[in-house]
Design a protein around this motif. Structure first.
Motif, PDB file in Angstrom:
ATOM      1  N   LEU A 263       0.823  -1.275   0.119  1.00  0.00           N
ATOM      2  CA  LEU A 263      -0.031   0.006   0.014  1.00  0.00           C
ATOM      3  C   LEU A 263       0.913   1.161  -0.134  1.00  0.00           C
ATOM      4  O   LEU A 263       0.255   2.388  -0.436  1.00  0.00           O
ATOM      5  CB  LEU A 263      -1.105   0.045   1.092  1.00  0.00           C
ATOM      6  CG  LEU A 263      -1.839  -1.152   1.371  1.00  0.00           C
ATOM      7  CD1 LEU A 263      -2.642  -1.379   2.679  1.00  0.00           C
ATOM      8  CD2 LEU A 263      -2.888  -1.183  -0.018  1.00  0.00           C
ATOM      9  N   SER A 318      -6.722  -6.373  -1.593  1.00  0.00           N
ATOM     10  CA  SER A 318      -7.001  -5.070  -1.884  1.00  0.00           C
ATOM     11  C   SER A 318      -5.703  -4.225  -1.984  1.00  0.00           C
ATOM     12  O   SER A 318      -4.664  -4.810  -1.581  1.00  0.00           O
ATOM     13  CB  SER A 318      -7.661  -4.668  -0.524  1.00  0.00           C
ATOM     14  OG  SER A 318      -7.479  -3.026  -0.448  1.00  0.00           O
ATOM     15  N   ARG A 319      -5.721  -3.393  -2.890  1.00  0.00           N
ATOM     16  CA  ARG A 319      -4.758  -2.417  -3.200  1.00  0.00           C
ATOM     17  C   ARG A 319      -5.204  -0.901  -2.934  1.00  0.00           C
ATOM     18  O   ARG A 319      -4.526  -0.043  -3.175  1.00  0.00           O
ATOM     19  CB  ARG A 319      -4.464  -2.364  -4.803  1.00  0.00           C
ATOM     20  CG  ARG A 319      -3.742  -3.881  -5.310  1.00  0.00           C
ATOM     21  CD  ARG A 319      -2.455  -4.113  -4.293  1.00  0.00           C
ATOM     22  NE  ARG A 319      -1.897  -5.428  -4.678  1.00  0.00           N
ATOM     23  CZ  ARG A 319      -2.265  -6.616  -4.131  1.00  0.00           C
ATOM     24  NH1 ARG A 319      -3.095  -6.536  -2.934  1.00  0.00           N
ATOM     25  NH2 ARG A 319      -1.714  -7.618  -4.470  1.00  0.00           N
ATOM     26  N   SER A 320      -6.397  -0.868  -2.358  1.00  0.00           N
ATOM     27  CA  SER A 320      -6.770   0.647  -1.917  1.00  0.00           C
ATOM     28  C   SER A 320      -6.712   0.655  -0.359  1.00  0.00           C
ATOM     29  O   SER A 320      -7.218  -0.285   0.181  1.00  0.00           O
ATOM     30  CB  SER A 320      -8.306   0.598  -2.223  1.00  0.00           C
ATOM     31  OG  SER A 320      -8.829   1.650  -1.430  1.00  0.00           O
ATOM     32  N   PHE A 321      -6.094   1.620   0.094  1.00  0.00           N
ATOM     33  CA  PHE A 321      -5.830   1.900   1.644  1.00  0.00           C
ATOM     34  C   PHE A 321      -6.956   2.084   2.140  1.00  0.00           C
ATOM     35  O   PHE A 321      -7.195   1.468   3.246  1.00  0.00           O
ATOM     36  CB  PHE A 321      -4.791   3.172   1.539  1.00  0.00           C
ATOM     37  CG  PHE A 321      -4.540   3.445   3.296  1.00  0.00           C
ATOM     38  CD1 PHE A 321      -3.920   2.356   3.806  1.00  0.00           C
ATOM     39  CD2 PHE A 321      -4.539   4.764   3.806  1.00  0.00           C
ATOM     40  CE1 PHE A 321      -3.537   2.516   5.276  1.00  0.00           C
ATOM     41  CE2 PHE A 321      -4.180   4.889   4.798  1.00  0.00           C
ATOM     42  CZ  PHE A 321      -3.614   3.956   5.669  1.00  0.00           C
ATOM     43  N   PRO A 322      -7.985   3.027   1.766  1.00  0.00           N
ATOM     44  CA  PRO A 322      -9.418   3.083   2.468  1.00  0.00           C
ATOM     45  C   PRO A 322     -10.065   1.657   2.601  1.00  0.00           C
ATOM     46  O   PRO A 322     -10.715   1.288   3.608  1.00  0.00           O
ATOM     47  CB  PRO A 322     -10.151   4.113   1.781  1.00  0.00           C
ATOM     48  CG  PRO A 322      -8.936   4.891   0.906  1.00  0.00           C
ATOM     49  CD  PRO A 322      -8.111   3.908   0.613  1.00  0.00           C
ATOM     50  N   LEU A 323     -10.007   0.780   1.514  1.00  0.00           N
ATOM     51  CA  LEU A 323     -10.686  -0.428   1.547  1.00  0.00           C
ATOM     52  C   LEU A 323     -10.089  -1.457   2.351  1.00  0.00           C
ATOM     53  O   LEU A 323     -10.831  -2.275   3.229  1.00  0.00           O
ATOM     54  CB  LEU A 323     -10.751  -0.916   0.012  1.00  0.00           C
ATOM     55  CG  LEU A 323     -11.391  -2.271  -0.076  1.00  0.00           C
ATOM     56  CD1 LEU A 323     -12.848  -2.515   0.308  1.00  0.00           C
ATOM     57  CD2 LEU A 323     -11.316  -2.830  -1.618  1.00  0.00           C
ATOM     58  N   SER A 324      -8.579  -1.432   2.645  1.00  0.00           N
ATOM     59  CA  SER A 324      -7.845  -2.009   3.292  1.00  0.00           C
ATOM     60  C   SER A 324      -8.172  -1.649   4.832  1.00  0.00           C
ATOM     61  O   SER A 324      -8.417  -2.667   5.769  1.00  0.00           O
ATOM     62  CB  SER A 324      -6.437  -1.984   3.318  1.00  0.00           C
ATOM     63  OG  SER A 324      -6.106  -2.439   1.973  1.00  0.00           O
TER      64      SER A 324
END
Length: 418
Positions: A263, A318-324
């Motif tokens: 990330l 996941s590669r999205s910080f908010p989704l993670s």
């Protein structure tokens, strides 16, 4: 002659346990210690990975703490049932204070920690594992002594929510302190919080119940606790479910790699990643304190552990910080249900005279899943890669839930805990 009216049930008081002064001091100590240890975990994890760039080195942190804990835990449970529990907890906390001060001392002497030379940190973590092996059973048994039996579920919910709130604050503060002020400041705050935890526990004024003395040898005493857990199929099933799901499905040890390489959010992001599960757990634990006990406890437990596995699979992909962050928060939320159910079962089913020994068995399950799980994560990440190891672990968790539902039907059919 008129019949006397039927007694009316008292309304649920969500703050009943917190109205007890000793319990308030108890949870204050838990919160202060947890914030400190979470700050410490963030800084240690980042320092070690920054020095070694090796996923296995992160797993070895968990192994260094778990080995002494698991080795000594049963004897520590015996001590908790034979010696004043408050005194044992105070001594263990004092040792943890010394460990925090040692880490602070390392940062003040730059030559102690150098590139790929991190054994002094492992040595301190090993010592803290010994101290925690005595702290956990004595403190858990002491917490049960501070409230009436009918308030156990409420007390567990508040104690868990306090721990989780601290686990939200600690990693976030640890990441910010390390990122903006450096390791020395972060370790200094950690040490101050550990001293505050020691003072808060010392403020508990509790007259312990008379200790039960028998003619049992130490080995016989330890065997009693193990036999008790083995004979409680529902409790054993819940403990095993938690052990295997976190052992294979947890990804906490690998968060420094996700923050650094996947990330790319740095130590500040690592603090938020470590805090995210506890954000979900805090919200859930506060809700649980206000809700009445579950009516279908077994099904709720199994569903939540399955949701934990799914959230770990999503986090790995996941590669999205908010989704993670959101997926980690979900994992903490559903894991909190498991914590409350397991802790309530342990306190309701266990005689008070055996709480120390049974709590030590419970802590072995927890430590095996958390710390040995951290080692397993490091090994799997080195062999398979970071992302595949997390996805595979979440998948194994789902298989564990299915196997538990089939092998322990008593747990699946469990209704309200009384």
């Amino acid at each position: 002659m008129t019949a006397s009216p039927e007694p009316t049930s008292r309304p649920h008081d969500p703050y009943a346990a917190l109205r007890i002064p000793n319990f308030r001091w108890f949870v204050a100590s838990v919160m202060s210690m947890t914030v400190g240890t979470q700050i410490q975990a963030v800084v240690v994890g980042w320092q070690i990975y920054d020095a070694t760039k090796d996923p296995l080195s992160l797993g070895l942190v968990g192994l260094a703490e778990a080995l002494p804990f698991i080795t000594i835990a049963l004897f520590a449970g015996h001590v908790a049932d034979r010696v004043n529990r408050r005194r044992v907890a105070l001594i263990a906390l004092a040792v943890l204070c010394v460990c925090s001060l040692a880490l602070l001392g390392f940062t003040l002497s730059p030559n102690v920690i150098a590139e790929r030379r991190v054994w002094p940190i492992y040595a301190v973590i090993f010592a803290s594992g010994v101290a925690r092996s005595f702290l956990q059973p004595s403190r858990q048994a002491l917490g049960a002594e501070l409230v009436p039996r009918e308030l156990y579920p409420n007390a567990v919910a508040w104690r868990s929510s306090t721990w989780q709130l601290a686990a939200v604050v600690g990693p976030a503060v640890g990441g910010l302190l390390y990122g903006f002020a450096g390791a020395t400041t972060a370790y200094a705050v950690d040490a101050a919080l550990m001293v505050a935890a020691l003072a808060a526990l010392g403020a508990v004024r509790h007259r312990a119940a008379p200790l039960v003395t028998t003619g049992e040898s130490v080995l016989e005493s330890l065997a009693v606790g193990i036999r008790f857990v083995r004979g409680q199929r529902i409790l054993l099933g819940a403990l095993t479910l938690d052990l295997l799901s976190v052992l294979f499905g947890g990804a906490t040890a690998l968060l420094p790699i996700f923050a650094s390489d996947v990330l790319k959010v740095g130590p500040e992001g690592l603090g938020l990643l470590r805090a995210a599960p506890s954000v979900g757990a805090v919200l859930t634990s506060v809700a649980l304190a206000h809700w009445p006990p579950f009516r279908r406890t077994g099904r709720t437990l199994l569903t939540c552990v399955a949701a934990f596995g799914l959230s770990m699979i999503g986090f790995g992909l996941s590669r999205s910080f908010p989704l993670s962050l959101a997926l980690l928060a979900l994992s903490g939320s559903v894991d909190m249900v498991s914590v409350v159910v397991r802790s309530t079962l342990l306190q309701v089913l266990t005689p008070e005279a055996m709480l120390g020994r049974v709590s030590s068995v419970n802590q072995i399950f927890i430590e095996s899943s958390n710390e040995i799980g951290a080692f397993e994560s490091g090994v799997a990440a080195r062999l398979l890669g970071t992302v595949p190891s997390v996805v595979l672990g979440g998948t194994v968790t789902l298989l564990v839930v299915a196997a538990t539902a089939l092998r322990v039907p008593e747990l699946r059919k469990l209704t309200k805990i009384t």
